[in-house]
Structure formats: C-alpha cells, structure tokens
Scaffold this active site. Structure first.
Site, PDB file in Angstrom:
ATOM      1  N   LEU A 165     -11.461   9.567   7.746  1.00  0.00           N
ATOM      2  CA  LEU A 165     -12.280   8.638   6.612  1.00  0.00           C
ATOM      3  C   LEU A 165     -13.166   9.693   5.724  1.00  0.00           C
ATOM      4  O   LEU A 165     -13.705   9.325   6.142  1.00  0.00           O
ATOM      5  CB  LEU A 165     -11.943   7.255   6.548  1.00  0.00           C
ATOM      6  CG  LEU A 165     -10.212   6.916   7.083  1.00  0.00           C
ATOM      7  CD1 LEU A 165     -10.582   5.403   7.079  1.00  0.00           C
ATOM      8  CD2 LEU A 165      -8.928   7.663   6.616  1.00  0.00           C
ATOM      9  N   HIS A 166     -12.708   9.776   4.423  1.00  0.00           N
ATOM     10  CA  HIS A 166     -13.648   9.948   3.672  1.00  0.00           C
ATOM     11  C   HIS A 166     -13.600   9.219   2.039  1.00  0.00           C
ATOM     12  O   HIS A 166     -12.697   8.018   2.161  1.00  0.00           O
ATOM     13  CB  HIS A 166     -13.858  11.582   3.089  1.00  0.00           C
ATOM     14  CG  HIS A 166     -12.556  11.887   2.906  1.00  0.00           C
ATOM     15  ND1 HIS A 166     -11.668  11.699   1.898  1.00  0.00           N
ATOM     16  CD2 HIS A 166     -11.270  12.838   3.355  1.00  0.00           C
ATOM     17  CE1 HIS A 166     -10.837  12.029   1.777  1.00  0.00           C
ATOM     18  NE2 HIS A 166     -10.997  13.080   2.730  1.00  0.00           N
TER      19      HIS A 166
ATOM     20  N   GLY B  16     -12.603   9.588  -0.231  1.00  0.00           N
ATOM     21  CA  GLY B  16     -11.040   9.423  -1.663  1.00  0.00           C
ATOM     22  C   GLY B  16     -10.026   8.725  -0.844  1.00  0.00           C
ATOM     23  O   GLY B  16      -9.825   8.230  -1.410  1.00  0.00           O
ATOM     24  N   HIS B  17     -10.388   8.169   0.424  1.00  0.00           N
ATOM     25  CA  HIS B  17      -9.107   7.688   1.230  1.00  0.00           C
ATOM     26  C   HIS B  17      -9.971   6.294   0.944  1.00  0.00           C
ATOM     27  O   HIS B  17      -9.222   5.501   0.605  1.00  0.00           O
ATOM     28  CB  HIS B  17      -9.713   7.610   3.159  1.00  0.00           C
ATOM     29  CG  HIS B  17      -8.604   9.255   3.241  1.00  0.00           C
ATOM     30  ND1 HIS B  17      -9.640   9.960   3.913  1.00  0.00           N
ATOM     31  CD2 HIS B  17      -7.501   9.639   3.459  1.00  0.00           C
ATOM     32  CE1 HIS B  17      -8.831  10.561   4.435  1.00  0.00           C
ATOM     33  NE2 HIS B  17      -8.002  10.775   3.987  1.00  0.00           N
TER      34      HIS B  17
ATOM     35  N   MET C 200      -4.071   9.960   7.410  1.00  0.00           N
ATOM     36  CA  MET C 200      -4.872  10.643   9.007  1.00  0.00           C
ATOM     37  C   MET C 200      -5.268  10.568   9.759  1.00  0.00           C
ATOM     38  O   MET C 200      -5.731  11.152  10.084  1.00  0.00           O
ATOM     39  CB  MET C 200      -3.685  11.889   8.690  1.00  0.00           C
ATOM     40  CG  MET C 200      -2.829  12.179   8.064  1.00  0.00           C
ATOM     41  SD  MET C 200      -1.603  14.000   8.861  1.00  0.00           S
ATOM     42  CE  MET C 200      -2.228  15.111   8.198  1.00  0.00           C
TER      43      MET C 200
ATOM     44  N   GLY D  37      -2.625   9.783  -2.809  1.00  0.00           N
ATOM     45  CA  GLY D  37      -4.517  11.253  -3.956  1.00  0.00           C
ATOM     46  C   GLY D  37      -3.339  11.763  -4.339  1.00  0.00           C
ATOM     47  O   GLY D  37      -2.753  12.161  -3.789  1.00  0.00           O
TER      48      GLY D  37
ATOM     49  N   VAL E 262     -11.507  12.180  -5.542  1.00  0.00           N
ATOM     50  CA  VAL E 262     -12.378  11.983  -5.920  1.00  0.00           C
ATOM     51  C   VAL E 262     -13.330  13.160  -4.789  1.00  0.00           C
ATOM     52  O   VAL E 262     -12.569  13.896  -4.538  1.00  0.00           O
ATOM     53  CB  VAL E 262     -12.752  11.008  -4.055  1.00  0.00           C
ATOM     54  CG1 VAL E 262     -14.334  10.870  -4.510  1.00  0.00           C
ATOM     55  CG2 VAL E 262     -12.392   9.162  -5.355  1.00  0.00           C
TER      56      VAL E 262
END
Ligand code: AMP
Length: 298
Positions: free
Chosen positions: A32-33, A35-36, A29, A146, A175
C-alpha cells in the site's frame, strides 16, 4: 481493525455490520501507498465503516507476468490501514478465493479486450471475476477505485451495470509522487535508474496536456506528441499511447467532447500506466485532471 481470512466469516461480519451502518469497500493487492490510502480516506468520509481487502489475484496475471515478484508487505499494510481508520480487512489466501474446481468467470466482452486488456489477454476477466466475488462477499454500498486504472474503472462500471450489482463505484483521482510519477505498488520494483526513467509517462501526458492548453483537440496530434516523448528514451518500450472514450475505451479522433488520454510503457521489466481525463470543452474551457499541471514539476 478486524482481520478476516475466510469468505464465510467476512460475509457474516459484513452482513451484521450493514444492519446499522453504511459500508464502503476498497479492494487492493497490497503493497500500500498513499494512492490506496486516499481511497480509504474517501470511503471513510462517505460511509460509516470501511472494509479493505488485500489479495494478489492470480487470475489477473498471465503466465510469465509478475505475479511471483509482485511486491508484498502485509504487516506494513495492516499498520497503514489501521492508522487510516479501516474497520475490516479481508485478506484471503488464493485457495480461499479459488477452491479446487472453481470454473466460473466474469467476462466483460469488448471492453475487457481494450487498452490493458489488449496487451494483457485475460487480465480483465481475472479482475472482473475477483471483484464480482468480493462484491458478493462484502456487499458494500459503495466501492472505491483509483482513476489510475482507468480501463479497470470502465470495465467494472460495465460489469456493475450488466450484472445489477447494488454498488456505487466511486472513481478517485490519481495520487502522484512530488515529481509527477503516479504512485504504484510496482514502483517498488524499479531500479534507481528506472525510477528516473519512469517519469517519461508523466512527461508524455504533460506534452499532450500542453498541446490541449494551446487549443489542439485532434487526437492524432496529441498522440504524436506523446510518442515523440517516448521516442527520446530507447530503453522504454511503449505499450500504448491512446486517446479514447472513457466509457467505451474506443479510440476517438477529437477530444472536444471529452477523452481519456492513457499511456502504458515498459520501464526495464516493469510495466507502468498513467492517464489524464479531459472533460468536454464547455464555454471554451479546458478542464484537466485536477492539479495535473499545477502541482507536478516536469
Ligand atoms: P492495486 O493494489 O494496484 O490493485 O490498486 C488498488 C486500488 O488502488 C485500485 O482501485 C487502484 O486504481 C488504486 N490506486 C492505485 N494507485 C493509485 C494512485 N496512484 N492513486 C489513486 N488510486 C490508486
């Protein structure tokens, strides 16, 4: 990186690409960080090409939830995906995904009403519907999700099985920030003081994992320890602290055969989730989510 906004073009481009290459898919969605980006990295390691999507899916938000204020940073996201080596980005509008008159939904009965589905009615119906549509549009061999959204993983695995999607779901580890907070786009909506408060989810899971290390396997004892941590901050509202079977999401009484320990809480006006997965106790060895205890500082 090619950016595509219509379902028709995305379908054509993906179909052509799959003639000669394996395709991995990372639905997001946006906002982004790392983790993505870890999902993109894993997809690139396992597939010839990677498609990502950015779509803030209106059907998974109930009226009054945070759809309008969900963080959006499209330009920045594109730069991150490009730098990570993404091949294709699908970024449709809400009208493109849900043309006027669209009335077909995917419902994963039972599972879809547990954990987040219990406190967010209709949420997993929206998730399953949009992911089914994205699978039809992209047609990936593998799709990367994730483990942070553990209930989502369970719901989508069931959907893939029940509807015969020719897709392998790959669940990737959570993450975290250096202090242990699970990365989330919603962390951007936390005030400075709530950012500090948000660590309580990690502290609750840590309390449970410490008990597990000492040999405690009774779910009720672990749950009590987590609720005690949550009770230490009156401004945090617990949604759930649950010990469940990772596939059925139903409560279990003992963790010896493996468990998902999941928490959700409101920190200010932001709802956050986190979890750890316990593998089954084999040879008296406790296996926690990798590095949960070692790498984070509580
Ligand atoms: P979202 O943009 O929140 O819908 O997330 C897109 C995908 O990224 C989902 O499969 C999430 O589970 C995954 N994801 C979100 N946060 C993390 C994280 N901290 N670590 C690993 N994956 C994550």
């Amino acid at each position: 990186m090619q950016i595509i906004t219509t379902a028709r073009e995305m379908q054509q481009v993906c179909r052509a690409l799959k003639m000669s290459r394996t395709l991995g898919f990372v639905p997001t969605m946006g906002a982004l960080h790392d983790g993505h980006l870890s999902l993109v990295e894993r997809a690139l390691a396992e597939c010839d090409a990677v498609a990502a999507s950015i779509f803030v899916n209106p059907t998974q938000f109930a009226p009054g939830e945070d759809y309008e204020i969900y963080p959006r940073s499209f330009e920045d996201d594109c730069a991150k995906l490009e730098a990570a080596g993404t091949t294709l980005l699908f970024a449709p509008s809400a009208e493109e995904m849900y043309p006027a008159g669209a009335t077909t939904f995917v419902e994963v009965a039972g599972l879809g009403d547990r954990l987040d589905g219990a406190s967010r009615p209709g949420h997993f119906r929206g998730v399953a519907t949009v992911v089914a549509k994205l699978f039809h549009i992209v047609g990936p061999e593998r799709a990367y999700f994730g483990q942070k959204d553990a209930a989502q993983v369970a719901v989508l695995r069931a959907m893939i099985r029940d509807l015969n999607f020719p897709v392998q779901l790959v669940a990737c580890p959570i993450v975290r920030e250096r202090d242990g907070l699970a990365m989330s786009s919603r962390n951007r909506n936390l005030s400075a003081s709530d950012r500090g408060r948000a660590l309580i989810l990690h502290r609750a899971l840590h309390a449970a994992s410490k008990l597990l290390e000492r040999g405690e396997t009774r779910a009720e004892a672990l749950r009590r320890a987590m609720l005690e941590v949550f009770a230490s901050d009156a401004e945090v509202r617990v949604d759930y602290a649950a010990i469940v079977d990772p596939s059925t999401l139903l409560p279990i009484a003992d963790t010896s055969e493996g468990a998902l320990i999941a928490v959700a809480a409101w920190v200010g006006s932001t709802r956050l989730i986190d979890n750890i997965v316990i593998e089954s106790l084999r040879e008296d060895k406790l296996v926690l989510e990798s590095h949960f205890m070692e790498e984070t500082h509580v």
